[in-house]
Design a protein around this motif. Structure first.
Motif, PDB file in Angstrom:
ATOM      1  N   GLY A 177     -32.567  -1.298 -72.661  1.00 20.83           N
ATOM      2  CA  GLY A 177     -33.214  -2.185 -71.719  1.00 20.83           C
ATOM      3  C   GLY A 177     -32.347  -2.977 -70.800  1.00 20.83           C
ATOM      4  O   GLY A 177     -32.620  -3.644 -70.125  1.00 20.83           O
ATOM      5  N   SER A 178     -31.182  -3.380 -71.549  1.00 23.23           N
ATOM      6  CA  SER A 178     -30.250  -4.549 -70.916  1.00 23.23           C
ATOM      7  C   SER A 178     -28.919  -3.952 -70.677  1.00 23.23           C
ATOM      8  O   SER A 178     -27.980  -4.708 -70.178  1.00 23.23           O
ATOM      9  CB  SER A 178     -30.059  -5.449 -72.038  1.00 23.23           C
ATOM     10  OG  SER A 178     -29.431  -5.201 -73.144  1.00 23.23           O
ATOM     11  N   SER A 179     -28.396  -2.724 -70.871  1.00 29.36           N
ATOM     12  CA  SER A 179     -27.026  -2.313 -70.605  1.00 29.36           C
ATOM     13  C   SER A 179     -27.159  -0.962 -70.048  1.00 29.36           C
ATOM     14  O   SER A 179     -28.150   0.023 -70.343  1.00 29.36           O
ATOM     15  CB  SER A 179     -26.258  -2.384 -71.527  1.00 29.36           C
ATOM     16  OG  SER A 179     -26.612  -1.573 -72.821  1.00 29.36           O
ATOM     17  N   LEU A 180     -26.215  -0.354 -69.481  1.00 30.59           N
ATOM     18  CA  LEU A 180     -25.796   1.024 -68.970  1.00 30.59           C
ATOM     19  C   LEU A 180     -24.447   1.467 -69.484  1.00 30.59           C
ATOM     20  O   LEU A 180     -23.634   0.531 -68.936  1.00 30.59           O
ATOM     21  CB  LEU A 180     -25.973   1.121 -67.381  1.00 30.59           C
ATOM     22  CG  LEU A 180     -25.568   2.384 -66.907  1.00 30.59           C
ATOM     23  CD1 LEU A 180     -26.153   3.584 -67.245  1.00 30.59           C
ATOM     24  CD2 LEU A 180     -25.584   2.411 -65.156  1.00 30.59           C
ATOM     25  N   VAL A 220     -13.248   7.950 -68.242  1.00 29.40           N
ATOM     26  CA  VAL A 220     -13.592   6.734 -68.307  1.00 29.40           C
ATOM     27  C   VAL A 220     -14.802   6.476 -69.121  1.00 29.40           C
ATOM     28  O   VAL A 220     -15.621   7.098 -69.407  1.00 29.40           O
ATOM     29  CB  VAL A 220     -13.925   5.994 -66.919  1.00 29.40           C
ATOM     30  CG1 VAL A 220     -15.090   6.665 -66.455  1.00 29.40           C
ATOM     31  CG2 VAL A 220     -13.747   4.576 -66.998  1.00 29.40           C
ATOM     32  N   HIS A 221     -14.971   5.104 -69.971  1.00 28.75           N
ATOM     33  CA  HIS A 221     -16.122   4.646 -70.578  1.00 28.75           C
ATOM     34  C   HIS A 221     -16.372   3.208 -69.906  1.00 28.75           C
ATOM     35  O   HIS A 221     -15.509   2.403 -70.354  1.00 28.75           O
ATOM     36  CB  HIS A 221     -15.967   4.712 -72.097  1.00 28.75           C
ATOM     37  CG  HIS A 221     -17.079   4.085 -72.784  1.00 28.75           C
ATOM     38  ND1 HIS A 221     -17.055   3.046 -73.759  1.00 28.75           N
ATOM     39  CD2 HIS A 221     -18.318   4.304 -72.545  1.00 28.75           C
ATOM     40  CE1 HIS A 221     -18.208   3.017 -74.118  1.00 28.75           C
ATOM     41  NE2 HIS A 221     -18.982   3.670 -73.438  1.00 28.75           N
ATOM     42  N   MET A 222     -17.536   3.163 -68.820  1.00 28.62           N
ATOM     43  CA  MET A 222     -17.735   1.868 -68.294  1.00 28.62           C
ATOM     44  C   MET A 222     -18.970   1.376 -69.075  1.00 28.62           C
ATOM     45  O   MET A 222     -20.222   2.242 -69.171  1.00 28.62           O
ATOM     46  CB  MET A 222     -18.034   2.347 -66.844  1.00 28.62           C
ATOM     47  CG  MET A 222     -16.817   2.858 -66.069  1.00 28.62           C
ATOM     48  SD  MET A 222     -17.042   2.935 -64.264  1.00 28.62           S
ATOM     49  CE  MET A 222     -18.031   4.479 -64.299  1.00 28.62           C
ATOM     50  N   VAL A 223     -19.121   0.278 -69.200  1.00 31.96           N
ATOM     51  CA  VAL A 223     -20.225  -0.505 -69.919  1.00 31.96           C
ATOM     52  C   VAL A 223     -20.344  -1.713 -68.894  1.00 31.96           C
ATOM     53  O   VAL A 223     -19.739  -2.567 -68.235  1.00 31.96           O
ATOM     54  CB  VAL A 223     -19.968  -1.121 -71.164  1.00 31.96           C
ATOM     55  CG1 VAL A 223     -20.893  -1.893 -71.776  1.00 31.96           C
ATOM     56  CG2 VAL A 223     -19.259  -0.296 -72.159  1.00 31.96           C
ATOM     57  N   PHE A 224     -21.704  -1.470 -68.198  1.00 36.76           N
ATOM     58  CA  PHE A 224     -22.541  -2.487 -67.534  1.00 36.76           C
ATOM     59  C   PHE A 224     -23.389  -3.349 -68.114  1.00 36.76           C
ATOM     60  O   PHE A 224     -24.496  -2.728 -68.725  1.00 36.76           O
ATOM     61  CB  PHE A 224     -23.287  -1.703 -66.585  1.00 36.76           C
ATOM     62  CG  PHE A 224     -22.518  -0.861 -65.508  1.00 36.76           C
ATOM     63  CD1 PHE A 224     -22.300  -1.236 -64.219  1.00 36.76           C
ATOM     64  CD2 PHE A 224     -22.066   0.318 -65.988  1.00 36.76           C
ATOM     65  CE1 PHE A 224     -21.340  -0.471 -63.342  1.00 36.76           C
ATOM     66  CE2 PHE A 224     -21.504   1.233 -65.419  1.00 36.76           C
ATOM     67  CZ  PHE A 224     -20.854   1.248 -64.007  1.00 36.76           C
ATOM     68  N   GLU A 225     -23.093  -4.537 -68.337  1.00 35.50           N
ATOM     69  CA  GLU A 225     -24.105  -5.534 -69.147  1.00 35.50           C
ATOM     70  C   GLU A 225     -24.173  -6.734 -68.177  1.00 35.50           C
ATOM     71  O   GLU A 225     -23.408  -7.366 -67.821  1.00 35.50           O
ATOM     72  CB  GLU A 225     -23.281  -5.966 -70.476  1.00 35.50           C
ATOM     73  CG  GLU A 225     -23.180  -5.044 -71.414  1.00 35.50           C
ATOM     74  CD  GLU A 225     -22.516  -5.322 -72.816  1.00 35.50           C
ATOM     75  OE1 GLU A 225     -22.925  -5.581 -73.681  1.00 35.50           O
ATOM     76  OE2 GLU A 225     -21.220  -5.684 -72.429  1.00 35.50           O
ATOM     77  N   GLU A 226     -25.629  -7.125 -68.117  1.00 33.68           N
ATOM     78  CA  GLU A 226     -25.736  -8.199 -67.226  1.00 33.68           C
ATOM     79  C   GLU A 226     -25.152  -9.445 -67.505  1.00 33.68           C
ATOM     80  O   GLU A 226     -25.019  -9.761 -68.747  1.00 33.68           O
ATOM     81  CB  GLU A 226     -27.301  -8.585 -67.138  1.00 33.68           C
ATOM     82  CG  GLU A 226     -27.939  -9.180 -65.884  1.00 33.68           C
ATOM     83  CD  GLU A 226     -29.370  -9.091 -65.964  1.00 33.68           C
ATOM     84  OE1 GLU A 226     -30.012 -10.013 -66.205  1.00 33.68           O
ATOM     85  OE2 GLU A 226     -29.937  -7.925 -65.466  1.00 33.68           O
ATOM     86  N   VAL A 250     -33.317   3.239 -62.427  1.00 33.92           N
ATOM     87  CA  VAL A 250     -32.407   2.242 -62.787  1.00 33.92           C
ATOM     88  C   VAL A 250     -31.861   1.816 -61.579  1.00 33.92           C
ATOM     89  O   VAL A 250     -31.485   2.347 -60.420  1.00 33.92           O
ATOM     90  CB  VAL A 250     -31.185   2.875 -63.606  1.00 33.92           C
ATOM     91  CG1 VAL A 250     -30.350   1.841 -64.099  1.00 33.92           C
ATOM     92  CG2 VAL A 250     -31.867   3.464 -64.927  1.00 33.92           C
ATOM     93  N   GLU A 251     -31.675   0.207 -61.519  1.00 27.81           N
ATOM     94  CA  GLU A 251     -30.874  -0.343 -60.396  1.00 27.81           C
ATOM     95  C   GLU A 251     -29.725  -1.285 -61.186  1.00 27.81           C
ATOM     96  O   GLU A 251     -30.143  -2.110 -62.236  1.00 27.81           O
ATOM     97  CB  GLU A 251     -31.844  -1.222 -59.721  1.00 27.81           C
ATOM     98  CG  GLU A 251     -32.682  -0.355 -58.748  1.00 27.81           C
ATOM     99  CD  GLU A 251     -33.356  -1.325 -57.778  1.00 27.81           C
ATOM    100  OE1 GLU A 251     -33.439  -2.424 -57.645  1.00 27.81           O
ATOM    101  OE2 GLU A 251     -34.541  -0.788 -57.050  1.00 27.81           O
ATOM    102  N   VAL A 252     -28.823  -1.186 -60.664  1.00 25.87           N
ATOM    103  CA  VAL A 252     -27.621  -1.944 -61.167  1.00 25.87           C
ATOM    104  C   VAL A 252     -26.775  -2.580 -60.092  1.00 25.87           C
ATOM    105  O   VAL A 252     -26.402  -1.813 -59.171  1.00 25.87           O
ATOM    106  CB  VAL A 252     -26.518  -1.148 -62.027  1.00 25.87           C
ATOM    107  CG1 VAL A 252     -25.593  -2.210 -62.739  1.00 25.87           C
ATOM    108  CG2 VAL A 252     -27.366  -0.489 -63.374  1.00 25.87           C
ATOM    109  N   ASP A 253     -26.723  -3.817 -60.031  1.00 29.57           N
ATOM    110  CA  ASP A 253     -25.760  -4.617 -59.046  1.00 29.57           C
ATOM    111  C   ASP A 253     -24.682  -5.141 -59.933  1.00 29.57           C
ATOM    112  O   ASP A 253     -24.621  -5.707 -60.804  1.00 29.57           O
ATOM    113  CB  ASP A 253     -26.568  -5.888 -58.438  1.00 29.57           C
ATOM    114  CG  ASP A 253     -27.614  -5.306 -57.438  1.00 29.57           C
ATOM    115  OD1 ASP A 253     -27.653  -4.437 -57.169  1.00 29.57           O
ATOM    116  OD2 ASP A 253     -28.542  -6.333 -57.167  1.00 29.57           O
TER     117      ASP A 253
END
Length: 150
Positions: free
Chosen positions: A60-63, A73-79, A114-117
């Motif tokens: 719900g809160s990360s990608l 690569v291992h990329m973590v997107f956290e708001e 999914v939308e990520v800025d």
């Protein structure tokens, strides 16, 4: 949702003087485990032999994006958090910083949106402000052009 899906990913980077948009559509495999959604697909890099295996992990809160193959690569997107990682490419390694400002996920029975800025840094230098949108739907779905988060 079915195991066999189509993943559509659009990326938009906003530079100082221009914008750059990329789009990728690929067959993928979907599964859910412990409240997390996983999407696996292969990516071909133009001009190179071989593929890169991609794994998307949605909560719900990360990608999380994991790539193995031609690029690694291992990329973590956290708001509202900046994460650093090394991105291994055929051209060399890059130190990448990802500072997500918005992560929005909408899960329905037959689709996920999914939308990520985020702000993208390379070697501690701001490179671009970026936006990723993803649509995941079962293969054979008649309406691929739905905007899942509209």
């Amino acid at each position: 949702m079915d195991k066999n899906v189509i993943v559509k990913i659009k990326g938009l980077q906003f530079y100082d003087l221009e914008d750059d948009e990329l789009e990728m559509i690929a067959p993928a495999t979907y599964f859910e485990r412990n409240g997390r959604h996983y999407i696996k697909y292969d990516e071909v890099m133009e001009g190179f032999d071989g593929t890169t295996q991609n794994l998307l992990k949605l909560t719900g809160s990360s990608l999380e994006v994991t790539k193995k193959g031609l690029t690694n690569v291992h990329m973590v997107f956290e708001e509202n958090k900046k994460n650093m990682t090394y991105y291994q490419t055929p051209f060399g390694n890059l130190l990448v910083g990802i500072a997500a400002t918005k992560i929005q996920t909408k899960v329905e029975k037959e689709k996920i949106g999914v939308e990520v800025d985020y702000a993208l840094e390379v070697n501690y230098e701001h490179l671009a402000d970026c936006k990723i949108t993803m649509d995941i739907q079962p293969q054979g779905c008649k309406n691929r052009e739905t905007h899942l988060l509209s």
